[in-house]
Motif scaffolding. Structure first.
Motif, PDB file in Angstrom:
ATOM      1  N   MET A   1      -0.205   3.931 -11.809  1.00  0.00           N
ATOM      2  CA  MET A   1      -0.993   3.830 -10.578  1.00  0.00           C
ATOM      3  C   MET A   1      -0.107   4.190  -9.394  1.00  0.00           C
ATOM      4  O   MET A   1       0.878   3.492  -9.126  1.00  0.00           O
ATOM      5  CB  MET A   1      -1.548   2.412 -10.424  1.00  0.00           C
ATOM      6  N   ASN A   2      -0.445   5.279  -8.730  1.00  0.00           N
ATOM      7  CA  ASN A   2       0.298   5.738  -7.561  1.00  0.00           C
ATOM      8  C   ASN A   2      -0.581   5.669  -6.320  1.00  0.00           C
ATOM      9  O   ASN A   2      -1.807   5.569  -6.420  1.00  0.00           O
ATOM     10  CB  ASN A   2       0.784   7.173  -7.776  1.00  0.00           C
ATOM     11  N   SER A   3       0.063   5.737  -5.178  1.00  0.00           N
ATOM     12  CA  SER A   3      -0.669   5.719  -3.898  1.00  0.00           C
ATOM     13  C   SER A   3      -1.676   4.571  -3.864  1.00  0.00           C
ATOM     14  O   SER A   3      -2.849   4.764  -3.512  1.00  0.00           O
ATOM     15  CB  SER A   3      -1.383   7.057  -3.675  1.00  0.00           C
ATOM     16  N   LEU A   4      -1.214   3.411  -4.224  1.00  0.00           N
ATOM     17  CA  LEU A   4      -2.114   2.257  -4.319  1.00  0.00           C
ATOM     18  C   LEU A   4      -2.666   1.871  -2.960  1.00  0.00           C
ATOM     19  O   LEU A   4      -1.994   1.996  -1.919  1.00  0.00           O
ATOM     20  CB  LEU A   4      -1.386   1.083  -4.949  1.00  0.00           C
ATOM     21  N   LYS A   5      -3.909   1.400  -2.980  1.00  0.00           N
ATOM     22  CA  LYS A   5      -4.619   0.987  -1.779  1.00  0.00           C
ATOM     23  C   LYS A   5      -5.001  -0.480  -1.903  1.00  0.00           C
ATOM     24  O   LYS A   5      -5.152  -0.982  -3.028  1.00  0.00           O
ATOM     25  CB  LYS A   5      -5.884   1.822  -1.599  1.00  0.00           C
ATOM     26  N   PRO A   6      -5.203  -1.166  -0.795  1.00  0.00           N
ATOM     27  CA  PRO A   6      -5.631  -2.572  -0.890  1.00  0.00           C
ATOM     28  C   PRO A   6      -6.899  -2.751  -1.721  1.00  0.00           C
ATOM     29  O   PRO A   6      -7.040  -3.770  -2.417  1.00  0.00           O
ATOM     30  CB  PRO A   6      -5.863  -2.949   0.574  1.00  0.00           C
ATOM     31  N   GLU A   7      -7.780  -1.775  -1.689  1.00  0.00           N
ATOM     32  CA  GLU A   7      -9.018  -1.893  -2.465  1.00  0.00           C
ATOM     33  C   GLU A   7      -8.800  -1.759  -3.970  1.00  0.00           C
ATOM     34  O   GLU A   7      -9.727  -1.962  -4.749  1.00  0.00           O
ATOM     35  CB  GLU A   7     -10.060  -0.867  -1.993  1.00  0.00           C
TER      36      GLU A   7
ATOM     37  N   ALA B   1       0.841  -1.189   0.000  1.00  0.00           N
ATOM     38  CA  ALA B   1       0.000   0.000   0.000  1.00  0.00           C
ATOM     39  C   ALA B   1       0.882   1.247   0.000  1.00  0.00           C
ATOM     40  O   ALA B   1       1.897   1.308   0.706  1.00  0.00           O
ATOM     41  CB  ALA B   1      -0.911  -0.007   1.214  1.00  0.00           C
ATOM     42  N   GLY B   2       0.472   2.215  -0.812  1.00  0.00           N
ATOM     43  CA  GLY B   2       1.255   3.432  -0.970  1.00  0.00           C
ATOM     44  C   GLY B   2       2.241   3.382  -2.109  1.00  0.00           C
ATOM     45  O   GLY B   2       2.805   4.408  -2.490  1.00  0.00           O
ATOM     46  N   GLY B   3       2.438   2.207  -2.664  1.00  0.00           N
ATOM     47  CA  GLY B   3       3.390   2.032  -3.750  1.00  0.00           C
ATOM     48  C   GLY B   3       2.794   2.347  -5.108  1.00  0.00           C
ATOM     49  O   GLY B   3       1.648   2.816  -5.217  1.00  0.00           O
ATOM     50  N   SER B   4       3.587   2.081  -6.142  1.00  0.00           N
ATOM     51  CA  SER B   4       3.181   2.405  -7.508  1.00  0.00           C
ATOM     52  C   SER B   4       3.410   1.219  -8.434  1.00  0.00           C
ATOM     53  O   SER B   4       4.286   0.387  -8.197  1.00  0.00           O
ATOM     54  CB  SER B   4       3.993   3.601  -8.032  1.00  0.00           C
ATOM     55  N   LEU B   5       2.614   1.172  -9.472  1.00  0.00           N
ATOM     56  CA  LEU B   5       2.784   0.218 -10.565  1.00  0.00           C
ATOM     57  C   LEU B   5       2.410   0.910 -11.860  1.00  0.00           C
ATOM     58  O   LEU B   5       1.591   1.839 -11.858  1.00  0.00           O
ATOM     59  CB  LEU B   5       1.891  -1.018 -10.388  1.00  0.00           C
ATOM     60  N   ARG B   6       2.997   0.428 -12.947  1.00  0.00           N
ATOM     61  CA  ARG B   6       2.636   0.933 -14.258  1.00  0.00           C
ATOM     62  C   ARG B   6       2.223  -0.230 -15.139  1.00  0.00           C
ATOM     63  O   ARG B   6       3.000  -1.155 -15.372  1.00  0.00           O
ATOM     64  CB  ARG B   6       3.810   1.664 -14.899  1.00  0.00           C
ATOM     65  N   LEU B   7       0.995  -0.172 -15.635  1.00  0.00           N
ATOM     66  CA  LEU B   7       0.492  -1.186 -16.549  1.00  0.00           C
ATOM     67  C   LEU B   7       0.659  -0.701 -17.985  1.00  0.00           C
ATOM     68  O   LEU B   7       0.517   0.491 -18.260  1.00  0.00           O
ATOM     69  CB  LEU B   7      -0.979  -1.477 -16.275  1.00  0.00           C
ATOM     70  N   SER B   8       0.938  -1.646 -18.855  1.00  0.00           N
ATOM     71  CA  SER B   8       1.042  -1.353 -20.283  1.00  0.00           C
ATOM     72  C   SER B   8       0.141  -2.291 -21.054  1.00  0.00           C
ATOM     73  O   SER B   8      -0.095  -3.425 -20.637  1.00  0.00           O
ATOM     74  CB  SER B   8       2.477  -1.527 -20.781  1.00  0.00           C
ATOM     75  N   CYS B   9      -0.356  -1.814 -22.169  1.00  0.00           N
ATOM     76  CA  CYS B   9      -1.201  -2.638 -23.038  1.00  0.00           C
ATOM     77  C   CYS B   9      -0.882  -2.285 -24.483  1.00  0.00           C
ATOM     78  O   CYS B   9      -1.068  -1.135 -24.898  1.00  0.00           O
ATOM     79  CB  CYS B   9      -2.670  -2.393 -22.734  1.00  0.00           C
ATOM     80  N   ALA B  10      -0.419  -3.271 -25.215  1.00  0.00           N
ATOM     81  CA  ALA B  10      -0.055  -3.061 -26.607  1.00  0.00           C
ATOM     82  C   ALA B  10      -1.029  -3.792 -27.525  1.00  0.00           C
ATOM     83  O   ALA B  10      -1.310  -4.980 -27.313  1.00  0.00           O
ATOM     84  CB  ALA B  10       1.365  -3.549 -26.858  1.00  0.00           C
ATOM     85  N   ALA B  11      -1.513  -3.088 -28.517  1.00  0.00           N
ATOM     86  CA  ALA B  11      -2.407  -3.677 -29.507  1.00  0.00           C
ATOM     87  C   ALA B  11      -1.608  -4.109 -30.725  1.00  0.00           C
ATOM     88  O   ALA B  11      -0.696  -3.401 -31.163  1.00  0.00           O
ATOM     89  CB  ALA B  11      -3.477  -2.678 -29.912  1.00  0.00           C
ATOM     90  N   SER B  12      -1.970  -5.255 -31.277  1.00  0.00           N
ATOM     91  CA  SER B  12      -1.291  -5.741 -32.477  1.00  0.00           C
ATOM     92  C   SER B  12      -2.294  -6.421 -33.390  1.00  0.00           C
ATOM     93  O   SER B  12      -3.387  -6.801 -32.961  1.00  0.00           O
ATOM     94  CB  SER B  12      -0.180  -6.726 -32.103  1.00  0.00           C
TER      95      SER B  12
END
Length: 120
Positions: A82-88, A14-25
């Motif tokens: 995604m920053n300041s991530l929460k359990p929800e 919690a409080g951490g960050s992730l970055r999701l990517s999505c590539a179309a082909s």
């Protein structure tokens, strides 16, 4: 055929960050709308963030100010910072796109999903 492939999910505190990517082909003429949705078992899939080709964005109230959606049109790729991530925020996150295969033919495409787990 058009495919959306997500990456970047994982486990974060919690409080951490992730970055999701999505590539179309595949056979792509253009992509109008791209977005991120999320779903937990037994619950409906909900919109998280959407971005259209002109750059306009829309966010779920629960993520405003914490998540940022962006896209690279030249790469047919959309991102979700995604920053300041929460359990929800824990859920399977799905990429979605309204993809034009020709100037007059569009299909809605979903990715396979990527799991984001936020620990407390």
């Amino acid at each position: 055929q058009v495919q959306l492939v997500e990456s970047g999910g994982g486990l974060v505190q919690a409080g951490g960050s992730l970055r999701l990517s999505c590539a179309a082909s595949g056979s792509i003429f253009s992509i109008n709308r791209m977005g991120w949705y999320r779903q937990n078992p037994g619950k409906q899939r909900e919109m998280v963030a959407v971005i259209i080709s002109g750059g306009s964005t829309n966010y779920a109230d629960s993520v405003k100010g914490r998540f940022t959606i962006s896209r690279e049109n030249a790469k047919n790729t959309v991102y979700l910072q995604m920053n300041s991530l929460k359990p929800e925020d824990t859920a399977v996150y799905y990429c979605n796109g309204l993809v034009y295969k020709t100037a007059f033919s569009a299909v809605e495409v979903w990715g396979q999903g990527t799991l984001v787990t936020v620990s407390s």
